[in-house]
Design a protein around this motif. Structure first.
Motif, short mmCIF file in Angstrom:
data_model
loop_
_atom_site.label_atom_id
_atom_site.label_comp_id
_atom_site.label_asym_id
_atom_site.label_seq_id
_atom_site.Cartn_x
_atom_site.Cartn_y
_atom_site.Cartn_z
N SER A 132 0.82 -1.22 0.00
CA SER A 132 0.00 0.00 0.00
C SER A 132 0.85 1.28 0.00
O SER A 132 0.36 2.34 -0.38
CB SER A 132 -1.00 0.00 1.16
N LEU A 133 2.11 1.21 0.43
CA LEU A 133 2.97 2.40 0.36
C LEU A 133 3.88 2.31 -0.87
O LEU A 133 4.36 1.24 -1.21
CB LEU A 133 3.88 2.49 1.60
N PRO A 134 4.13 3.45 -1.52
CA PRO A 134 5.11 3.40 -2.63
C PRO A 134 6.51 3.11 -2.11
O PRO A 134 6.82 3.44 -0.96
CB PRO A 134 5.05 4.81 -3.23
N VAL A 135 7.33 2.49 -2.97
CA VAL A 135 8.70 2.18 -2.57
C VAL A 135 9.66 2.90 -3.51
O VAL A 135 9.54 2.78 -4.73
CB VAL A 135 8.97 0.65 -2.64
N LEU A 136 10.58 3.63 -2.93
CA LEU A 136 11.61 4.31 -3.73
C LEU A 136 12.91 3.53 -3.61
O LEU A 136 13.42 3.32 -2.51
CB LEU A 136 11.81 5.74 -3.22
N CYS A 137 13.45 3.12 -4.76
CA CYS A 137 14.80 2.54 -4.76
C CYS A 137 15.68 3.56 -5.46
O CYS A 137 15.31 4.08 -6.52
CB CYS A 137 14.80 1.20 -5.51
N ASP A 138 16.85 3.87 -4.90
CA ASP A 138 17.64 4.99 -5.44
C ASP A 138 18.52 4.62 -6.62
O ASP A 138 19.25 5.46 -7.14
CB ASP A 138 18.47 5.63 -4.32
N THR A 139 18.46 3.37 -7.08
CA THR A 139 19.35 2.91 -8.15
C THR A 139 18.52 2.29 -9.28
O THR A 139 17.79 1.32 -9.04
CB THR A 139 20.36 1.90 -7.58
N SER A 140 18.67 2.83 -10.47
CA SER A 140 17.79 2.45 -11.57
C SER A 140 17.90 0.96 -11.97
O SER A 140 16.87 0.29 -12.10
CB SER A 140 18.06 3.37 -12.76
N PRO A 141 19.11 0.41 -12.19
CA PRO A 141 19.16 -0.99 -12.64
C PRO A 141 18.53 -1.95 -11.62
O PRO A 141 17.88 -2.93 -12.00
CB PRO A 141 20.66 -1.28 -12.79
N CYS A 142 18.70 -1.65 -10.31
CA CYS A 142 18.11 -2.51 -9.29
C CYS A 142 16.59 -2.41 -9.35
O CYS A 142 15.88 -3.41 -9.23
CB CYS A 142 18.59 -2.09 -7.90
N THR A 143 16.09 -1.19 -9.56
CA THR A 143 14.63 -1.01 -9.64
C THR A 143 14.09 -1.83 -10.80
O THR A 143 13.08 -2.52 -10.67
CB THR A 143 14.28 0.48 -9.88
N GLU A 144 14.78 -1.76 -11.94
CA GLU A 144 14.29 -2.49 -13.12
C GLU A 144 14.21 -3.99 -12.83
O GLU A 144 13.23 -4.65 -13.15
CB GLU A 144 15.21 -2.24 -14.32
N ARG A 145 15.27 -4.51 -12.19
CA ARG A 145 15.25 -5.96 -11.90
C ARG A 145 14.08 -6.32 -10.99
O ARG A 145 13.39 -7.31 -11.20
CB ARG A 145 16.58 -6.37 -11.25
N MET A 146 13.85 -5.48 -9.98
CA MET A 146 12.78 -5.80 -9.04
C MET A 146 11.40 -5.66 -9.71
O MET A 146 10.55 -6.51 -9.55
CB MET A 146 12.88 -4.90 -7.80
N VAL A 147 11.25 -4.60 -10.52
CA VAL A 147 9.96 -4.41 -11.22
C VAL A 147 9.68 -5.63 -12.10
O VAL A 147 8.56 -6.13 -12.15
CB VAL A 147 10.00 -3.11 -12.06
N LYS A 170 14.95 1.25 -20.73
CA LYS A 170 14.11 0.06 -20.89
C LYS A 170 12.80 0.19 -20.12
O LYS A 170 11.79 -0.39 -20.50
CB LYS A 170 14.88 -1.19 -20.46
N MET A 171 12.81 0.99 -19.05
CA MET A 171 11.56 1.21 -18.30
C MET A 171 10.72 2.32 -18.92
O MET A 171 9.72 2.75 -18.35
CB MET A 171 11.87 1.53 -16.83
N GLY A 172 11.17 2.84 -20.07
CA GLY A 172 10.40 3.87 -20.77
C GLY A 172 10.49 5.24 -20.12
O GLY A 172 9.57 6.06 -20.24
N LEU A 173 11.59 5.51 -19.39
CA LEU A 173 11.68 6.76 -18.63
C LEU A 173 12.59 7.81 -19.28
O LEU A 173 12.83 8.86 -18.68
CB LEU A 173 12.21 6.47 -17.23
#
Ligand code: FAD
Ligand code: SF4
Ligand code: SF4
Length: 939
Positions: free
Chosen positions: A788-803, A846-849
């Motif tokens: 229910s809370l948004p999660v901020l990850c400060d590193t783009s490649p890690c975010t992509e892997r988790m997404v 790759k995340m379209g950003l």
């Protein structure tokens, strides 16, 4: 290698460094491919960087009677960029200078510039280059000019031939002519009088032969790239003009183009498109004749088979599936300088089509999303066939043109030929306005019966196009080896002997790309066919188009994605035949595997969606030994300790460097790296300080919004660069931003032990990677109150892997998206930078950003520099520490693109930022620092 090649190589070695003279087995095979279905393995590849090198190479080629073929991007489809002798490839970082003249009316370009890059230079001036091949994002100016390539809009009016102003040419004897320079022309007229006299004589004889001159003029009323540009003999009286126009479309058989100046064309900003359906292809072709007189910029035809190939794809209009078996479509585009003219164009086109039999109404759209959706149909045709073809088959794209009045009859006849020859899945599409049709067939050339079928089909096709309709056998892809046996059939004896004379005058020794355009062998088009053995379903659909090459960080160091696939195919071919592939396998280790950043950026350019990086990761997984896997599990289990040790070590080295100065440590570290054969990473002033440890933290309830902040293991251990005046860690900056925006922060429990597993996954250590990922997912699920809370990850490649890999619905964002959505609405801007450099990471792309990233940066600086042709920086997680050469090669052009006054660079991945700082000489930090500097709390 033959003796003459050996001698040639020895002489070249006197002025070309060894790394640019390639004759090993693996890389000559890798360079043996272009986008055609032919393969020839060069004996020697020379990566040339200057006119002087090309000139000397050609003189030596003459001395040793050794043929030379030039290559730009190698996207040719007719076999004109391959050779079994010397391949002169333009080095990726060279041949890229340009100059804009007269406010964009003309542009001088070196031949290594990618076509779309030339258009980026011109875009702010509302101009573009005339030639517009569909391959423009990859094809380079040298290849575009030497093939006289064209596309949807340029027609016969705006191709390289028509828009050529002047050229620098290196002739077969090594001499240089600059047709834009009076002194050079005068000198050349003296030194090459016999050559110019011969050209003049030929031109005069053609011009005094009304029948031949009329025939030549007639042939160029429609698109034609079969044979040499004979129109040069009728269009000009000055032999230098004739000479430079003969170079257009000469496919590297008459000389080397080292610079070209084009007259540019207007790029109108207002455009609208309409997809119009017709009951059958003949009716559609008849409508094209009507449209020819209308203000249309492109008219693309698609037959039913073509439409059927995409009708099930996402985003396709529902009508496609309901069309009758015979239906066809035209995709029409009109452009204008302003809105009023656009409306006038649309009205005029709609009225003109009142007399045509269409299915449904003719309606135009200029809404960007709808417009894009229509063009998605047309752009999806070729990939749809390429991606679903049987493994082991080739993709053949043919390229013919009919006079417009014969387009209907010719197209129907072509469809009947497919049925007769059993090419059931063939599709037809093309630039109807120019009578230019492409069709795609997918034969299996490993089968002799299929080769014979193709041979018979081509014979019948060529007779049909030439004898019945007086059409062109190659409208825009050029002759190559593919159409060489049929040039005389199309042009007739007299014109063909003119072409033979041209070749003789320019290249009497027949050393420039011999066998291309003119070839006495009637079977040359079915020889040297490229093997396409099945290797792995993940890469079998590769058509070797080369579109993935310009963004690959290893393209100037080792192999490109296309070349990696070529080698994997060759290994499979050898193994299937029981031959020894061990040499290729061992060479591939560094060339293909270790120097792949595994970022997968290649997939974003691939028309059939291949991710070569994923294939390389799967190879790494196959090859990962038990010890590596044990080490990975150990590292995962002790993640907290490892980040702590890393922090401590970085802090210690940084502390020493502060006392001794960075030069001392750099020198010692350089020595240690050498002694350890590269196993110990080299420390320099751009290496990070150790980050400060972060304590568990919870502040829910203070503000309206709470977020989970997950600092990656990289940002938990690495601070800013040792030489960076900014000393705060990223975590501190994120906290500052969140506080300004009034957002509460939750730090996940057990943070020190969390990692997304990317460092393991990129090495193919999939089990440890999965274990780390699952643990992190569970912790973030918990911390985010079950998503229910948004999660901020400060590193783009890690975010992509988790997404990509989380199974629970957790709303994860990296800094760009998070800041735009949650932070900026609560801040006010207080500061603007003059200029900054932006590096958009592969994962953000790759995340379209990419657009959002640019938009965010542009809100903070008057000038945002996006380094050109920047794809992946090549740092690739921690690979930049173990293989710094990859990072170095990928960023070799970075420094010179940064203006003197520009002092800051921004991105969103700490490891990428290390390499970017090292190779630019300015500190790169997370975009969060920039926002923190430029924005304050609104209240
Ligand atoms: C999917 C796909 C779509 C395509 N669509 C189109 C299209 O719409 N229209 C079109 O026309 N083509 C198209 N092509 C074909 C090809 O992309 C173009 O012809 C392109 O212009 C070739 O450029 P290149 O840089 O790849 O040249 P290369 O293939 O490297 O070379 C082309 C020729 O030029 C010669 N050459 C290269 N550099 C020089 C130089 N400096 N001086 C002299 N000779 C030189 C080479 O020897 C070769 O003969 C397509 C190809 C693919 C794979
Ligand atoms: S991987 Fe894709 S883009 Fe690269 S050569 Fe193959 S088909 Fe073309
Ligand atoms: S993953 Fe990256 S480095 Fe590897 S082939 Fe693709 S673009 Fe090149």
């Amino acid at each position: 290698m033959s003796e003459r090649h050996l001698k040639l190589k020895a002489e070249l070695a006197a002025f070309i460094p060894a790394e640019r003279l390639i004759d090993d087995k693996l890389r000559t095979i890798a360079y043996g491919t272009d986008a055609s279905f032919y393969r020839m393995i060069p004996k020697l590849v020379v990566r040339v960087v200057s006119e002087d090198e090309v000139s000397q190479l050609l003189q030596l080629a003459h001395q040793y009677q050794t043929p030379v073929t030039f290559r730009a991007a190698g996207t040719s489809l007719s076999g004109q960029a391959v050779t079994d002798s010397v391949l002169a490839v333009m080095e990726g970082n060279a041949w890229r200078d340009y100059r804009i003249h007269n406010g964009g009316e003309r542009i001088s370009l070196q031949p290594g510039i990618v076509g779309s890059q030339a258009n980026l230079y011109l875009a702010p001036l509302g101009r573009k280059i005339g030639p517009d091949p569909a391959s423009i994002n990859t094809a380079k100016i040298g290849g575009i000019a030497a093939n006289n390539a064209s596309g949807m809009c340029c027609g016969v009016a705006d191709n390289s031939y028509q828009t050529l102003e002047s050229m620098r040419i290196i002739l077969a004897d090594g001499s240089v002519l600059d047709t834009g320079n009076e002194q050079s022309k005068r000198k050349f007229a003296e030194s090459h009088k016999p050559l110019l006299d011969s050209i003049q004589k030929m031109a005069e004889s053609v011009q005094s032969n009304p029948e031949l001159a009329a025939r030549i003029r007639h042939k160029y009323k429609i698109k034609n790239t079969t044979g040499y540009s004979l129109n040069a003999l009728v269009d000009f009286s000055d032999p230098i003009d004739t000479l430079q126009h003969l170079l257009i479309g000469s496919e590297g058989t008459l000389g080397f183009i080292s610079q070209i100046t084009y007259r540019t064309v207007a790029e109108h900003p207002y455009k609208a498109s309409s997809l119009v359906f017709f009951p059958d292809v003949a009716t559609a072709c008849e409508a094209v004749v009507i449209l020819k007189g209308q203000p249309v910029d492109a008219v693309e035809i698609m037959d039913r088979a073509a439409l059927r190939s995409v009708e099930d794809k996402p985003g396709m209009p529902a009508e496609l599936a309901g069309l009758s078996e015979t239906a066809a479509a035209l995709l029409i585009e009109t452009r204008a300088a302003d809105k009023d003219h656009l409306i006038q164009h649309i009205d005029s086109i709609q009225m003109s089509l009142d007399s045509a039999i269409t299915i449904g109404e003719v309606s135009f759209t200029n809404v960007p999303e709808k417009f894009e959706a229509l063009w998605k149909i047309r752009k999806g045709l070729f990939p749809s066939v390429g991606a679903v073809r049987a493994s082991g088959t080739a993709v053949v794209i043919e390229d013919i043109a009919f006079p417009l009045e014969s387009l209907a009859a010719g197209t129907v006849e072509l469809q009947q030929m497919f049925v007769r020859h059993g090419y059931d899945n063939s599709i037809i599409f093309g630039h109807a306005l120019e009578g230019n049709l492409h069709f795609v067939i997918t034969p299996d050339f490993s089968d002799a019966i299929e080769v014979k079928r193709y041979h018979d089909f081509m014979d019948e096709l060529c007779h049909m196009v030439v004898d019945k309709y007086d059409g062109s056998l190659k409208a825009e892809h050029s002759t190559g080896r593919n159409m060489a046996p049929y040039v005389e059939m199309e042009w007739g004896h007299d014109a063909y002997s003119l072409m033979q004379q041209i070749k003789q005058i320019f290249d009497p020794q027949n050393l420039l790309n011999p066998g291309v355009i003119l070839n006495n062998d009637p079977e040359v088009h079915v020889k040297n066919l490229k093997p396409m053995p099945a290797t792995d379903p993940a890469i079998d659909s590769c058509i070797e188009c080369g579109f993935c090459e310009p963004i690959c960080p290893s393209r100037n160091l080792s192999l490109t994605p296309r070349q990696r696939i070529v080698i994997l195919r060759e290994i499979s071919r050898l193994q299937a035949g029981g031959e020894d592939a061990s040499h290729l396998l061992s060479e591939f280790k560094w060339q293909g595997e270790e120097t792949c950043a595994a970022d997968g950026l290649c997939a974003t350019r691939c028309p059939v969606g291949i991710d070569t990086g994923a294939k390389i990761k799967s190879l790494r997984a196959d090859n990962a030994g038990k010890t590596s896997q044990r080490v990975a599990f150990f590292a995962d289990k002790h993640m907290g300790a490892i980040t702590g040790i890393t922090r401590g070590m970085l802090a210690t080295v940084n502390g020493i460097s502060r006392v001794t100065g960075p030069g001392f440590i750099e020198a010692i570290s350089g020595g240690m790296t050498k002694l350890s054969s590269g196993r110990l990473p080299k420390w320099d002033r751009w290496m990070p300080r150790g980050a400060s440890a972060l304590k568990p933290h919870q502040s829910i309830g203070k503000n309206k919004l709470s977020v989970v902040y997950f600092p990656s293991c990289v940002s938990r251990s690495m601070g800013t660069a040792s030489d960076d005046p900014e000393q705060r860690d990223l975590q501190q900056v994120i906290f500052s931003l969140l506080e300004k925006a009034g957002i509460d922060v939750v730090i996940p429990e057990g943070l020190n032990d969390l990692c997304c597993g990317l460092p393991f996954a990129s090495k193919g250590l999939v089990d440890a990677a999965e274990q780390a990922l699952q643990r992190t997912e569970a912790a973030l699920w918990e911390a985010s109150c079950q998503g229910s809370l948004p999660v901020l990850c400060d590193t783009s490649p890690c975010t992509e892997r988790m997404v990509q890999n989380f199974s629970q619905e957790i709303k994860l964002q990296e800094p760009v998206e998070f800041i735009l959505e949650h932070v900026l609405p609560h801040l006010k801007q207080v500061h603007t930078l003059d200029s900054m450099v932006l590096h958009i990471t592969c994962s953000s792309r790759k995340m379209g950003l990419a657009d959002k990233f640019l938009q965010l940066a542009q809100s903070c600086a008057k000038e945002v520099i996006l380094p050109e042709e920047e794809g992946c920086c090549g740092f690739a997680g921690d690979r930049g520490f173990t293989h710094p050469e990859l990072n170095g090669a990928a960023l070799a052009n970075l420094k010179k693109q940064i203006p003197a006054g520009c002092k800051n660079g921004y991105s969103n991945s700490r490891t990428c930022e290390i390499g970017l700082s090292r190779h630019s000489g300015i500190p790169f930090r997370s975009i969060a620092y920039l926002i923190d500097q430029c924005y304050e709390a609104a209240e």
